[in-house]
Design a protein around this motif. Structure first.
Motif, mmCIF file in Angstrom:
data_model
loop_
_atom_site.group_PDB
_atom_site.id
_atom_site.type_symbol
_atom_site.label_atom_id
_atom_site.label_comp_id
_atom_site.label_asym_id
_atom_site.label_seq_id
_atom_site.Cartn_x
_atom_site.Cartn_y
_atom_site.Cartn_z
ATOM 1 N N VAL A 191 7.624 -4.319 3.884
ATOM 2 C CA VAL A 191 7.748 -3.487 5.200
ATOM 3 C C VAL A 191 6.417 -3.055 5.786
ATOM 4 C CG1 VAL A 191 8.840 -1.833 6.912
ATOM 5 C CG2 VAL A 191 9.986 -2.827 4.793
ATOM 6 N N ILE A 192 6.149 -4.148 6.910
ATOM 7 C CA ILE A 192 4.907 -3.791 7.491
ATOM 8 C C ILE A 192 4.772 -3.491 9.056
ATOM 9 C CG2 ILE A 192 2.321 -4.796 8.232
ATOM 10 C CD1 ILE A 192 2.717 -6.460 5.574
ATOM 11 N N ASP A 193 4.156 -2.452 9.462
ATOM 12 C CA ASP A 193 3.945 -2.197 10.876
ATOM 13 C C ASP A 193 2.967 -2.271 11.353
ATOM 14 O OD1 ASP A 193 4.136 -1.004 13.479
ATOM 15 O OD2 ASP A 193 5.232 0.643 12.932
ATOM 16 N N LEU B 34 0.658 9.411 -1.938
ATOM 17 C CA LEU B 34 1.484 8.651 -0.850
ATOM 18 C C LEU B 34 0.707 7.572 -0.208
ATOM 19 C CD1 LEU B 34 2.355 11.810 1.229
ATOM 20 C CD2 LEU B 34 3.874 10.625 -0.242
ATOM 21 N N VAL B 35 -0.335 7.424 -0.042
ATOM 22 C CA VAL B 35 -1.009 6.349 0.676
ATOM 23 C C VAL B 35 -2.097 5.612 -0.417
ATOM 24 C CG1 VAL B 35 -0.365 7.050 3.093
ATOM 25 C CG2 VAL B 35 -2.408 7.826 1.903
ATOM 26 N N ARG B 36 -2.505 4.604 0.211
ATOM 27 C CA ARG B 36 -3.810 3.965 -0.364
ATOM 28 C C ARG B 36 -4.543 2.961 0.665
ATOM 29 N NH1 ARG B 36 -3.839 0.575 -4.903
ATOM 30 N NH2 ARG B 36 -5.778 -0.323 -3.900
ATOM 31 N N PRO B 37 -5.672 2.701 0.590
ATOM 32 C CA PRO B 37 -6.483 1.998 1.501
ATOM 33 C C PRO B 37 -6.054 0.477 1.490
ATOM 34 C CG PRO B 37 -8.063 2.873 0.156
ATOM 35 C CD PRO B 37 -6.778 3.654 -0.280
ATOM 36 N N VAL B 38 -6.406 -0.096 2.412
ATOM 37 C CA VAL B 38 -6.090 -1.575 2.315
ATOM 38 C C VAL B 38 -7.161 -2.278 2.765
ATOM 39 C CG1 VAL B 38 -4.890 -3.485 3.269
ATOM 40 C CG2 VAL B 38 -3.466 -1.639 2.455
ATOM 41 N N HIS B 39 -7.753 -3.121 1.813
ATOM 42 C CA HIS B 39 -8.961 -3.786 2.172
ATOM 43 C C HIS B 39 -8.611 -5.555 1.941
ATOM 44 C CE1 HIS B 39 -12.042 -0.895 2.270
ATOM 45 N NE2 HIS B 39 -11.239 -0.366 1.731
ATOM 46 N N SER B 40 -7.282 -5.739 1.526
ATOM 47 C CA SER B 40 -6.925 -6.989 1.159
ATOM 48 C C SER B 40 -5.473 -7.071 1.202
ATOM 49 C CB SER B 40 -7.467 -7.431 -0.296
ATOM 50 O OG SER B 40 -6.936 -6.669 -1.132
ATOM 51 N N VAL B 41 -4.895 -8.629 1.182
ATOM 52 C CA VAL B 41 -3.415 -8.751 0.993
ATOM 53 C C VAL B 41 -2.886 -8.168 -0.293
ATOM 54 C CG1 VAL B 41 -1.598 -10.407 0.623
ATOM 55 C CG2 VAL B 41 -3.263 -10.761 2.637
ATOM 56 N N ARG B 42 -4.137 -8.262 -1.518
ATOM 57 C CA ARG B 42 -3.525 -7.753 -2.782
ATOM 58 C C ARG B 42 -3.462 -6.229 -2.769
ATOM 59 N NH1 ARG B 42 -7.970 -10.955 -3.598
ATOM 60 N NH2 ARG B 42 -9.343 -9.341 -3.728
ATOM 61 N N ARG C 297 -0.116 -4.117 -3.987
ATOM 62 C CA ARG C 297 -0.204 -3.095 -4.870
ATOM 63 C C ARG C 297 0.462 -1.898 -4.289
ATOM 64 N NH1 ARG C 297 -5.955 -4.546 -4.978
ATOM 65 N NH2 ARG C 297 -6.182 -5.753 -7.178
ATOM 66 N N ALA C 298 0.482 -1.704 -3.203
ATOM 67 C CA ALA C 298 1.211 -0.288 -2.373
ATOM 68 C C ALA C 298 2.517 -0.701 -2.709
ATOM 69 C CB ALA C 298 0.839 -0.405 -0.914
ATOM 70 N N LYS C 299 3.021 -1.715 -2.417
ATOM 71 C CA LYS C 299 4.472 -1.928 -2.839
ATOM 72 C C LYS C 299 4.828 -1.521 -4.305
ATOM 73 C CE LYS C 299 8.670 -3.149 -1.829
ATOM 74 N NZ LYS C 299 9.472 -2.330 -0.776
ATOM 75 N N GLY D 133 0.268 1.300 2.411
ATOM 76 C CA GLY D 133 -1.005 0.926 2.466
ATOM 77 C C GLY D 133 -1.750 1.022 3.879
ATOM 78 N N ILE D 134 -2.703 1.684 4.207
ATOM 79 C CA ILE D 134 -3.366 2.012 5.407
ATOM 80 C C ILE D 134 -4.365 0.849 5.716
ATOM 81 C CG2 ILE D 134 -4.364 3.509 6.907
ATOM 82 C CD1 ILE D 134 -1.619 4.346 6.005
ATOM 83 N N ILE D 135 -4.066 0.045 6.706
ATOM 84 C CA ILE D 135 -5.044 -0.887 7.294
ATOM 85 C C ILE D 135 -5.659 -0.222 8.520
ATOM 86 C CG2 ILE D 135 -5.301 -3.327 8.303
ATOM 87 C CD1 ILE D 135 -2.482 -3.700 7.055
ATOM 88 N N LEU D 136 -6.959 -0.164 8.301
ATOM 89 C CA LEU D 136 -7.765 0.490 9.558
ATOM 90 C C LEU D 136 -7.856 -0.398 10.915
ATOM 91 C CD1 LEU D 136 -10.677 2.454 7.732
ATOM 92 C CD2 LEU D 136 -8.161 3.347 8.507
#
Length: 325
Positions: free
Chosen positions: A12-14, A67-75, A79-81, A87-90
């Protein structure tokens, strides 16, 4: 599987959240079953203040690493799932933080900025926003698009003028997006996109995240989650099931002063618009109510595989194409 099971199992991605950063928000993201979200860290801010925002967000993420992790890649999204985190995409809602330095694109990419909107409502060095006479993509803007393509940052056109958007779509060698928009076929508004604009981006491999921001919905603050799903279906019928996802534009936790900041040029100059009262559609008033959207899509007649695509799989695919993985 039933709606609750599907939501729990799906990615699930917003595609756009501009809420107030705090642990309570992260807790609500987990309650809503969010795998990842594009979270705004820059609107009118220049380079330095945007870096300051990222420092603050990083500290908050570290304090809430359960609760959260930074996102730098699709991997990192996958991993967040696996970890049961969000996963937090800036993301930026304005290329203003790049100032006049093309090299800043790569610097911010290394800090985790994966999605950047070219303009926010008005003119900047790149092009023109949707509330101003549109002069199109500048020469500098073309260089910024090329650099975003090179380092793997998605070009977002949600608040961008029609001419500038068209020229970015044609200029970019990688897919671009409207991360959060609605169709003007359901309600005429400067922020909404025509059927022709929606088809133009989709036909060229682009992506559309459908928002539920009440002022842009057909019934305004009287809207329900069913009205939101109607808008999603409308866009799917134009763009196709593989080019559409979610981009709610949640502003959870913010006060009136924040909206004043958003609705004035540069955050302080002339008033661009007045949203009036803002109430999210009944049934999805908070991020924690996200599971209701999966249920509403199923009730509307979307199949399980279609719901999985809309709720997140399409975002994962398109981000992979842009980020190069």
């Amino acid at each position: 599987m039933n709606a609750a099971e599907l939501h729990q199992d799906a990615i699930v991605i917003d595609g756009l959240i501009i809420a107030k950063w705090n642990r309570e928000l992260f807790e609500d993201m987990q309650k809503g079953g969010l795998t990842a979200a594009n979270c705004t860290v820059s609107v009118w801010e220049g380079f330095q203040n945007t870096v300051n925002n990222i420092v603050e967000v990083n500290q908050l993420m570290q304090a809430s690493s359960d609760l959260v992790r930074p996102v730098h890649s699709v991997r990192d999204i996958r991993r967040a799932k696996e970890e049961g985190k969000t996963g937090i995409i800036l993301g930026f809602q304005n290329a203003h933080a790049y100032e006049d330095q093309i090299g800043y694109v790569e610097i911010f990419k290394k800090l985790g900025v994966g999605i950047v909107q070219m303009c926010y409502n008005t003119q900047n060095l790149v092009g023109t926003g949707c509330y101003e006479r549109d002069g199109g993509l500048s020469g500098f803007g073309r260089e910024i698009v090329a650099e975003m393509n090179r380092v793997g940052v998605m070009c977002d056109l949600s608040h961008v003028g029609s001419k500038t958007s068209e020229e970015v779509i044609l200029e970019s060698k990688k897919p671009v997006c409207y991360s959060h928009c609605l169709p003007s076929g359901l309600k005429e508004h400067p922020r909404n996109k025509s059927d022709e604009e929606l088809k133009f981006i989709a036909d060229r491999g682009g992506f559309i995240g459908v928002t539920m921001f009440a002022p842009f919905l057909k019934k305004g603050i009287e809207s329900t989650i069913e009205d939101y799903v109607e808008a999603i279906e409308y866009v799917v019928n134009i763009a196709g099931i593989d080019q559409v996802g979610i981009g709610t534009d949640f502003t959870q936790g913010h006060d009136k002063q924040f909206f004043e900041y958003l609705t004035h040029d540069k955050g302080y100059a002339r008033r661009l618009t007045n949203f009036g009262k803002i109430i999210n559609p009944e049934g999805i008033r908070t991020i924690g109510e996200f599971p209701n959207l999966t249920e509403a899509l199923l009730k509307r007649g979307f199949g399980e595989s279609e719901v999985r695509k809309i709720m997140g799989e399409n975002w994962v695919r398109i981000l992979g194409e842009v980020w190069g993985e």
